[in-house]
Design a protein around this motif. Structure first.
Motif, PDB file in Angstrom:
ATOM      1  N   VAL A  40      -6.619   4.355   4.030  1.00  0.00           N
ATOM      2  CA  VAL A  40      -6.375   2.916   4.182  1.00  0.00           C
ATOM      3  C   VAL A  40      -5.300   2.716   5.238  1.00  0.00           C
ATOM      4  CG1 VAL A  40      -5.567   0.819   3.053  1.00  0.00           C
ATOM      5  CG2 VAL A  40      -7.060   2.400   1.822  1.00  0.00           C
ATOM      6  N   ALA A  41      -5.614   1.900   6.248  1.00  0.00           N
ATOM      7  CA  ALA A  41      -4.703   1.731   7.383  1.00  0.00           C
ATOM      8  C   ALA A  41      -4.460   0.258   7.656  1.00  0.00           C
ATOM      9  CB  ALA A  41      -5.290   2.398   8.627  1.00  0.00           C
ATOM     10  N   CYS A  42      -3.208  -0.110   7.891  1.00  0.00           N
ATOM     11  CA  CYS A  42      -2.874  -1.486   8.230  1.00  0.00           C
ATOM     12  C   CYS A  42      -3.253  -1.775   9.684  1.00  0.00           C
ATOM     13  CB  CYS A  42      -1.386  -1.737   8.001  1.00  0.00           C
ATOM     14  SG  CYS A  42      -0.295  -0.829   9.108  1.00  0.00           S
ATOM     15  N   PRO A  43      -3.290  -3.055  10.103  1.00  0.00           N
ATOM     16  CA  PRO A  43      -3.663  -3.395  11.489  1.00  0.00           C
ATOM     17  C   PRO A  43      -2.722  -2.752  12.497  1.00  0.00           C
ATOM     18  CG  PRO A  43      -3.639  -5.359  10.111  1.00  0.00           C
ATOM     19  CD  PRO A  43      -3.035  -4.265   9.289  1.00  0.00           C
ATOM     20  N   GLY A  44      -3.307  -2.268  13.597  1.00  0.00           N
ATOM     21  CA  GLY A  44      -2.496  -1.705  14.669  1.00  0.00           C
ATOM     22  C   GLY A  44      -1.828  -0.404  14.319  1.00  0.00           C
ATOM     23  N   SER A  45      -2.353   0.301  13.314  1.00  0.00           N
ATOM     24  CA  SER A  45      -1.702   1.527  12.851  1.00  0.00           C
ATOM     25  C   SER A  45      -2.043   2.750  13.696  1.00  0.00           C
ATOM     26  CB  SER A  45      -2.095   1.808  11.399  1.00  0.00           C
ATOM     27  OG  SER A  45      -3.501   2.001  11.302  1.00  0.00           O
ATOM     28  N   LYS A 296       1.732   0.113  14.885  1.00  0.00           N
ATOM     29  CA  LYS A 296       2.214   0.461  16.231  1.00  0.00           C
ATOM     30  C   LYS A 296       2.128  -0.740  17.167  1.00  0.00           C
ATOM     31  CE  LYS A 296       2.580   4.741  14.928  1.00  0.00           C
ATOM     32  NZ  LYS A 296       3.913   5.296  14.657  1.00  0.00           N
ATOM     33  N   ARG A 297       1.489  -1.823  16.683  1.00  0.00           N
ATOM     34  CA  ARG A 297       1.119  -2.924  17.562  1.00  0.00           C
ATOM     35  C   ARG A 297       2.187  -3.995  17.709  1.00  0.00           C
ATOM     36  NH1 ARG A 297      -4.374  -5.255  15.901  1.00  0.00           N
ATOM     37  NH2 ARG A 297      -5.053  -3.252  16.744  1.00  0.00           N
ATOM     38  N   PHE A 298       2.826  -4.405  16.597  1.00  0.00           N
ATOM     39  CA  PHE A 298       3.697  -5.557  16.688  1.00  0.00           C
ATOM     40  C   PHE A 298       4.999  -5.373  15.916  1.00  0.00           C
ATOM     41  CE2 PHE A 298       1.304  -5.953  12.942  1.00  0.00           C
ATOM     42  CZ  PHE A 298      -0.032  -6.147  13.261  1.00  0.00           C
ATOM     43  N   ILE A 302       5.615 -10.996  13.782  1.00  0.00           N
ATOM     44  CA  ILE A 302       4.198 -11.048  13.412  1.00  0.00           C
ATOM     45  C   ILE A 302       3.976 -10.342  12.078  1.00  0.00           C
ATOM     46  CG2 ILE A 302       1.874 -10.327  14.072  1.00  0.00           C
ATOM     47  CD1 ILE A 302       2.637 -10.785  16.974  1.00  0.00           C
ATOM     48  N   THR A 303       4.658  -9.227  11.862  1.00  0.00           N
ATOM     49  CA  THR A 303       4.521  -8.491  10.597  1.00  0.00           C
ATOM     50  C   THR A 303       4.879  -9.370   9.408  1.00  0.00           C
ATOM     51  OG1 THR A 303       5.083  -6.425  11.726  1.00  0.00           O
ATOM     52  CG2 THR A 303       5.231  -6.435   9.339  1.00  0.00           C
ATOM     53  N   LYS A 319       6.832  -2.856  10.207  1.00  0.00           N
ATOM     54  CA  LYS A 319       6.930  -3.276  11.607  1.00  0.00           C
ATOM     55  C   LYS A 319       7.203  -2.096  12.530  1.00  0.00           C
ATOM     56  CE  LYS A 319      11.924  -4.021  11.466  1.00  0.00           C
ATOM     57  NZ  LYS A 319      13.043  -4.953  11.591  1.00  0.00           N
ATOM     58  N   ASN A 320       6.929  -2.302  13.803  1.00  0.00           N
ATOM     59  CA  ASN A 320       7.315  -1.342  14.840  1.00  0.00           C
ATOM     60  C   ASN A 320       8.626  -1.829  15.458  1.00  0.00           C
ATOM     61  OD1 ASN A 320       7.663   0.246  17.108  1.00  0.00           O
ATOM     62  ND2 ASN A 320       5.519   0.168  17.735  1.00  0.00           N
TER      63      ASN A 320
END
Length: 635
Positions: A40-45, A296-298, A302-303, A319-320
């Protein structure tokens, strides 16, 4: 058992990651993990990148001692093309036997549905395609309207098309699990419905649903088929598992034994926007899963919003700290100013200097909404409300021209700015496919007309030297057109010469006319080629549905509220946008669907997120929205 070492992982980091970057321990654990497991992966992972690393390492260790291969299944050709472009020549042998790399529909068709159809009807199917299927249904319905009168007030031909075939006996039923269609199966009407649908099937015209019925039928009749998959594939990876429907999941669970092969499902239940919110048709990850918990995206802004705009809050979303996402904006409008929303978004892009930032290579700006259908005349908000030129079914090129020269006619500068030289490649390949179809050249195994994907896939697998040679010629044609070193007519003549020399080509009158005609069908610059808003200073903002951008990463994204089932987005989401999570609303079906749509839309941008809604829908909520991180801008 295959072992993956730190050296293996470091090798892929040099290939797949920016210089100086490396996989963290969560990603390394997944790459090393050699047992069946849900991921299971969150968005932008970076899920896809980690999967690529694992595939790349495994490919480098083939052939395995047991001679088995690797099976990689995704849901779209876009995902396949993206993965192939990332891997490049490093893993060319991954696409050869005994491996499989393709969409779930391609897998089902090739390994189950087409062989099952051949066995059942002693011939190859003509097509497995929605368009041809619906055309056949419409013809049959119009020819048998009197006998099918029972369907008149029950959806007409659409209902006729919606019925499934039973995997047990190929009789008509409501869906794959429900036999009752509301009509006694001993009546003449039922017999006629069954007969009409069976006739279309016997003609070899299949829907995608028919393919799954045949696939399950073959497994039920010949359970030994499942053993062939175990013997062929030692590793099975299925990406974007949240988009897997119940019938797809049923087939996958039947044919892949998690105790005999390494079977790993990867996905994010919060992004399951293609399925209805029902527990029986949505992938439910096991409790013991591998997690990709950080994005890795935001960054934080946004997080923080994504934390409340989702249906499953158990999935970690960290968050990143290295990404500086701007404060998100709510753009409010009135009925008189709705046409100024896209220009206002462009102004935000200028203000944040996202179009002129040297650190952002090839910036991508998109505006998306839930509903693409034109509901203007009904007074319902849709994408066309914001961008009058929007067309839901627009294609960058007509699929069929009457001659080859029309495929090669020069694109407009606007098209090139949006799509780049890929536009030449697509045009040439579509022209070649059309020529092969007119010359009655079909796929040797399926006996179906070639598509771009099946042609390149077959050439790569069966005729590698021809495949390499063809790609070389394709590159030369693209460069020659782009640099204006040759005219479209000259390129057309070179392609025509190759087609004429193709072994087995039928030199039909239609093919001769297609190759010889030198008059473009109509000037390409007169076509409306793209749903793109362009400012005077050259900012391109593509307009589309949320579904069309799933899996993409944008520099900036504007989510446009649209009307769906009695409400617009902000009317359902307002409490969630304020950072609250009311349990009573989060469990309503339409709210759950809207949360998933918003979650996908909000998780596309790296730098800037904006949400457009009517000012009346946030009146009285402004202070709470600001406290949750939103800036409010009236357009």
């Amino acid at each position: 058992m295959v072992q993956i070492t730190d050296n293996d992982i470091e090798w892929t980091e040099r290939i797949l990651l920016p210089k100086g970057c490396c996989f963290n321990e969560e990603r390394r654990k997944f790459i090393r993990f050699m047992e069946s497991k849900d991921v299971v992966a969150c968005p932008g992972s970076g899920k896809t990148t980690a999967l690529l690393a694992k595939i790349l390492i495994l490919a480098s260790k083939t052939p395995f001692p047991d001679t088995r291969g690797i099976c990689v299944i995704t849901h779209t050709n876009v995902a396949i093309d993206k993965i192939k472009s990332r891997l490049g020549t490093e893993a060319e042998h991954l696409f050869r036997y005994p491996n499989f790399f393709g969409t779930i529909q391609t897998f089902i068709d090739r390994f189950l549905a087409i062989p099952a159809y051949r066995n059942e009807f002693k011939q190859a199917p003509q097509s497995i395609d929605w368009d041809m299927y619906f055309n056949a249904i419409e013809r049959a319905y119009s020819q048998n309207r009197r006998e099918l009168f029972w369907l008149e007030n029950r959806g007409d031909s659409k209902t006729l098309a919606s019925y499934w075939f039973s995997p047990v006996d190929l009789s008509i039923q409501k869906d794959l699990d429900t036999k009752d269609i509301g009509l006694n199966n001993s009546t003449p009407t039922y017999s006629k419905i069954n007969s009409v649908r069976r006739d279309i099937l016997q003609q070899g015209i299949l829907s995608y649903n028919d393919a799954y019925s045949l696939a399950l039928r073959s497994v039920l009749k010949n359970p030994i088929i499942c053993k062939t998959f175990y013997h062929r594939f030692g590793f099975v990876f299925i990406d974007e598992m949240q988009d897997t429907d119940s019938h797809q999941l049923k087939v996958l669970e039947q044919i892949f034994d998690k105790n005999k092969s390494v079977v790993q499902y990867l996905g994010d239940p919060n992004q399951a926007i293609y399925l209805e919110v029902r527990k029986d048709n949505v992938w439910q990850p096991n409790s013991n899963v591998l997690h990709f918990s950080d994005t890795k995206r935001f960054g934080m802004t946004i997080t923080k919003l994504l934390d409340t705009v989702r249906i499953d809050r158990r999935i970690s979303l960290v968050k990143n700290p290295d990404i500086n996402s701007a404060r998100p904006y709510i753009l409010t409008y009135t009925e008189d100013t709705i046409g100024k929303v896209l220009p206002a978004f462009a102004e935000l892009i200028r203000k944040k200097k996202l179009n002129q930032n040297e650190s952002i290579k090839d910036p991508v700006f998109k505006s998306v909404g839930w509903v693409g259908k034109d509901n203007i005349e009904e007074g319902k908000r849709c994408l066309k409300s914001y961008f009058p030129d929007y067309r839901k079914s627009i294609q960058n090129r007509r699929q069929y021209f009457s001659n080859l020269i029309s495929y090669l006619h020069m694109p407009t500068n606007k098209d090139l700015r949006i799509e780049g030289t890929k536009i030449y490649k697509d045009a040439i390949l579509r022209g070649v496919i059309h020529a092969l179809e007119l010359g009655e050249i079909k796929h040797p195994e399926s006996n179906l007309p070639f598509t771009i994907q099946t042609l390149l896939g077959w050439m790569r697998e069966k005729c590698e030297s021809d495949y390499t040679k063809f790609l070389g010629m394709l590159s030369k044609w693209i460069l020659s057109i782009h640099r204006k070193e040759k005219t479209a007519t000259q390129i057309k003549d070179e392609i025509a010469s190759i087609v004429r020399e193709k072994q087995g080509i039928q030199h039909t009158t239609a093919l001769k006319r297609f190759l010889d005609d030198n008059k473009p069908e109509f000037p390409l610059e007169k076509q409306k080629s793209s749903n793109t808003f362009i400012t005077d200073d050259g900012i391109l903002i593509e307009v589309g549905t949320v579904h069309s951008v799933k899996g993409q990463t944008h520099t900036a994204t504007l989510y446009l509220e649209t009307y769906y089932d009695k409400k617009v987005d902000s009317q359902r989401l307002i409490e969630f946008l304020k950072g609250k999570y009311p349990k009573s609303e989060s469990q309503k079906v339409r709210h759950m669907e809207n949360l998933k749509i918003a979650h996908v839309a909000f998780s596309r941008p790296i730098h800037l997120l904006a949400f457009a809604c009517h000012e009346d829908n946030i009146k009285g909520h402004e202070e709470e929205l600001k406290k949750n991180g939103w800036s409010i801008l009236k357009v």
